[in-house]
Design a protein around this motif. Structure first.
Motif, short mmCIF file in Angstrom:
data_model
loop_
_atom_site.label_atom_id
_atom_site.label_comp_id
_atom_site.label_asym_id
_atom_site.label_seq_id
_atom_site.Cartn_x
_atom_site.Cartn_y
_atom_site.Cartn_z
N TRP A 104 0.00 4.97 -1.47
CA TRP A 104 -1.08 5.45 -0.59
C TRP A 104 -0.51 6.04 0.69
N THR A 105 -0.95 7.27 1.01
CA THR A 105 -0.54 7.91 2.27
C THR A 105 -1.75 8.24 3.13
N TYR A 145 0.82 -1.21 0.00
CA TYR A 145 0.00 0.00 0.00
C TYR A 145 0.86 1.27 0.00
N GLY A 146 1.90 1.23 0.81
CA GLY A 146 2.70 2.42 1.00
C GLY A 146 3.36 2.96 -0.24
N PRO A 195 -5.53 6.88 5.18
CA PRO A 195 -5.80 6.00 6.32
C PRO A 195 -5.45 4.55 6.03
N ASP A 196 -5.21 3.80 7.07
CA ASP A 196 -4.87 2.39 6.93
C ASP A 196 -6.07 1.62 6.38
N GLU A 225 -8.08 -0.78 8.59
CA GLU A 225 -8.99 -0.26 9.61
C GLU A 225 -10.31 0.23 9.02
N THR A 235 -11.53 5.01 1.59
CA THR A 235 -10.40 4.11 1.83
C THR A 235 -10.74 2.70 1.37
#
Length: 206
Positions: free
Chosen positions: A44-45, A40-41, A47-48, A51, A99
């Protein structure tokens, strides 16, 4: 009488750069470095995603994710599609639901990318097997053509010609496949670029 290729040319073709030059990874023919998975990183910056809940259980988010991930959807359509989704969403849930959309897009595109990369590996393995067969055919032609005229085991010239034809056909298939590999190798990169662009557009709406 059908013309045959000189033996020296047959051997040169069989040992040409496309067959002889080893690569660091024989199962990866692309110039781009092989990266089996991305996280993801990388794009994507926000929300997780872990979650935000299961994206597949949010029907509208899943529908949008599938539409955004599809290469049939032009990127210029992405903003309006995301805006429509945001307008219908509860403002308190907007971030979580966007998200989920990203999580869906990520899973779909990275899944497609993995499928393509696995296909490239199978392609490279098939080319390597074909290259080995071409070498064997060239060796066989050389052996038969160099046999003494009085050798009772020597195969008739017609049979030698058939072996040469098979060699030429296999070499043609090998070369045509090699010419298409540059396009095939671009697909994972194009998918990564699409994922990054969609992630950026979703994050802009958070």
């Amino acid at each position: 009488m059908r013309a045959t290729l000189p033996l020296t040319l047959l051997l040169a073709l069989a040992a040409g750069p496309a067959l002889a030059q080893p690569k660091q990874d024989p199962d990866w023919p692309c110039a781009q470095r092989r990266v089996p998975t991305i996280g993801y990183g990388a794009v994507w910056t926000g929300p997780d995603p872990a979650e935000a809940g299961d994206w597949g259980s949010d029907r509208e988010a899943a529908q949008l994710a599938r539409k955004l991930a599809s290469r049939r959807t032009e990127l210029r359509e992405a903003d309006s599609l995301i805006d429509e989704f945001v307008e219908k969403a509860d403002p308190a849930e907007k971030g979580k639901r966007l998200t989920r959309v990203f999580a869906g897009v990520f899973e779909i595109i990275t899944g497609e990318r993995s499928t393509v990369m696995n296909g490239i590996v199978r392609y490279a393995q098939g080319q390597r097997r074909l290259a080995e067969r071409i070498r064997d055919e060239a060796d066989k032609v050389s052996e038969l053509r160099d046999a003494p005229e009085n050798d009772t085991t020597k195969v008739a010239s017609k049979d030698v010609a058939e072996l040469e034809t098979k060699f030429n056909w296999d070499r043609r298939i090998f070369d045509e496949r090699n010419q298409s590999v540059s396009y095939v190798c671009e697909v994972p990169t194009l998918l990564e670029q699409r994922l990054g662009e969609i992630a950026k557009r979703i994050q802009a709406k958070l």
